[in-house]
Design an enzyme around this catalytic site. Structure first.
Site, PDB file in Angstrom:
ATOM      1  CG  ASP A   1      -0.176   0.236   2.506  1.00 55.17           C
ATOM      2  OD1 ASP A   1       0.652  -0.627   2.858  1.00 55.17           O
ATOM      3  OD2 ASP A   1      -0.376   1.281   3.135  1.00 55.17           O
TER       4      ASP A   1
ATOM      5  CG  ASP B   1       4.382  -0.785   4.842  1.00 57.20           C
ATOM      6  OD1 ASP B   1       3.771  -1.135   3.812  1.00 57.20           O
ATOM      7  OD2 ASP B   1       3.804  -0.302   5.833  1.00 57.20           O
TER       8      ASP B   1
ATOM      9  CE1 TYR C   1      -4.047   2.545   5.417  1.00 52.61           C
ATOM     10  CE2 TYR C   1      -2.519   0.726   5.683  1.00 52.61           C
ATOM     11  CZ  TYR C   1      -2.851   1.935   5.107  1.00 52.61           C
ATOM     12  OH  TYR C   1      -1.990   2.545   4.237  1.00 52.61           O
TER      13      TYR C   1
ATOM     14  CD  GLU D   1       4.626   5.332   3.982  1.00 54.86           C
ATOM     15  OE1 GLU D   1       4.922   4.132   3.893  1.00 54.86           O
ATOM     16  OE2 GLU D   1       4.074   5.825   4.973  1.00 54.86           O
TER      17      GLU D   1
END
Length: 513
Positions: A92, A95, A246, A486
């Site tokens: 996503d 990572d 999440y 990110e």
């Protein structure tokens, strides 16, 4: 912690309705010295789609264009037992974990981008966009392949974040998490249903058999979500893997309506419209929450459902149009509504990090709603002013031009676009030597010197949009500042549709309707 949690991590939930931090005139008129004369939206679109190839997990195809990447996660699923294949899908962000909830939302938004604005895409880019959708849906179908469960995540995020290593070298535990009747996750199942239903429309003309498989699978995922209602973050074991990365902050109810709305659009089946009518009140449709992203679908749901009302086909859906209007009014500085916050440079800003996700998803809703309004005589009533489609398009264009370089830093926040863009993004594969250049294995902590280095990333992740500047418009290009540096798939997914629109219509106000 060396590899501290990425931008979406440890996020606090904040409502979008924040009083405007700058005057209406400042954000409306933009008399700034850093304004450029124009952008190459076609180039930006191509790169925005290319980004997804850098996020791929699994065995890479022969036509892989992000050539610095290699195969990874090819045995994903084995930890769940014999016969479970969870190879594929997307990482996503920066990572190496595959989180199903944001991956499904990414797939929904890629599909919606193609559905609304695919006609504005050059043919080759539309094909690449459909490939990006399929890479997501092929994986989501695997998550539904075993009766009674839906697989929602691969990888232990806590162990993953202790390492700074390439996905190709991954040796952290690939723990598999699933939801079931006894351990429900209606938000994951509902978003998966939305993604597969939306994607079924993308493939309807070119691959009818695949489209039918997607739609049938969407119905099964929705039935699972509705029959076993509950949030995965209420389960201790699932919470340990999914939270705080999440966590489902706002409940699963919006995903049930969202899944039903996409199934209604994809199938034309009246039972899904009846579901929305019968369940809207109990599932919080009238809460009028002005938010849209991987966790909260309310504003997008209102725009999506209002299409039928605007087109005169579903008068019972008027309340969704009213809720969509109230959301739009928070984005119009001249309206008397309480405003979303804008930075001094004019960017939509919401506290919590990874801010560009709000810029791209809200811009997408502005353009989509403008499209629906254009096909009717409807406008948006914001108290003392009436707002038409062109105003919404201009608002979206300001946001996207800011992202592409019309900002106080005079830099593009898309890697590879323009002559000045982020060089040190918070992304493992991008920041470490490519496996093509450095085939020797790099262990968990071998990447630490690269993480700490001030050198540019050796593998530019072309098309990646970073989290972006703070409320003061400042951006430091610091790999460790993950909230700003990110990239994520759900920043890029709605931007695909937005950029496609501007490829076809570079000058709103002179719109070819």
């Amino acid at each position: 912690e060396m590899a501290s949690a990425p931008a979406h991590h440890l996020r606090v939930r904040v409502l979008l309705v924040v009083l405007c931090a700058v005057s209406a005139s400042a954000s409306a008129s933009f008399p700034w010295p850093w304004k450029r004369s124009g952008h190459d939206y076609r180039d930006a679109l191509a790169k925005c789609i290319l980004f997804f190839e850098g996020q791929r997990s699994g065995r890479l195809p022969a036509d892989q264009r992000a050539a610095w990447r290699g195969d990874s996660g090819v045995s994903d699923g084995r930890a769940a037992g014999a016969g479970v294949d969870l190879e594929g899908g997307y990482y996503d962000a920066g990572d190496n974990v595959k989180f199903g909830f944001p991956m499904a939302f990414t797939t929904t938004m890629l599909s919606w981008s193609v559905l609304e604005f695919g006609d504005d895409m050059p043919r080759e880019e539309r094909r690449h966009a459909a490939d990006a959708v399929r890479w997501g849906t092929d994986y989501l179908l695997k998550t539904l392949a075993h009766p009674g469960v839906i697989f929602m995540q691969v990888g232990d995020p806590w162990k993953d974040h202790e390492c700074w290593e390439r996905p190709e070298d991954m040796d952290t535990e690939r723990t598999v998490y699933n939801v079931s009747a006894g351990r429900p996750g209606s938000e994951v199942a509902g978003e998966t249903a939305a993604a597969l239903a939306a994607a079924s429309m993308v493939f309807r003309d070119g691959d009818r058999e695949y489209a039918e498989l997607l739609l049938d699978s969407a119905k099964k995922a929705f039935e699972f979500a509705d029959s076993h209602r509950g949030a995965y973050s209420d389960d201790m074991d699932l919470r340990a893997g999914g939270c705080p990365f999440y966590c489902d902050f706002n409940g699963y109810q919006d995903e049930l309506l969202w899944g039903a709305a996409w199934l209604r659009r994809a199938s034309g089946d009246d039972t899904f419209r009846e579901y929305i009518q019968n369940n809207g009140k109990t599932l919080g449709a009238e809460d009028s929450i002005n938010e849209f992203g991987w966790d909260n679908k309310h504003a997008g749901l209102n725009v999506l459902i209002s299409k039928e009302f605007i087109e005169g086909e579903a008068l019972s859906m008027q309340s969704y149009k009213e809720s969509a209007d109230s959301f739009i009014c928070t984005l119009i500085p001249e309206s008397s509504s309480p405003h979303i916050q804008y930075t001094p440079g004019g960017m939509i800003y919401k506290p919590g990090g990874s801010n560009m996700q709000h810029v791209t998803s809200i811009s997408f809703l502005l353009l989509t709603y403008a499209k629906y309004l254009t096909k009717s005589s409807h406008t948006v009533n914001c108290g003392d002013i009436s707002v038409g489609p062109d105003t919404l398009r201009l608002q979206a264009k300001k946001q996207i031009d800011y992202l592409l370089g019309d900002n106080p830093m005079k830099m593009s926040y898309m890697v590879g676009y323009g002559d000045r863009y982020p060089q040190r993004i918070h992304h493992r594969g991008s920041s470490l030597p490519s496996i093509k250049d450095h085939p020797e294995r790099m262990a968990c902590k071998d990447g630490t010197p690269y993480y700490d280095s001030s050198s540019p990333n050796p593998n530019p992740l072309v098309g990646a949009i970073v989290g972006g500047p703070g409320e003061d418009d400042a951006y430091g290009d610091d790999r460790a500042d993950y909230r700003k540096s990110e990239p994520t798939t759900y920043i890029n997914a709605p931007l695909v549709g937005v950029l496609a629109y501007f490829v076809g219509n570079p000058n709103p106000g002179h719109i070819r309707h």
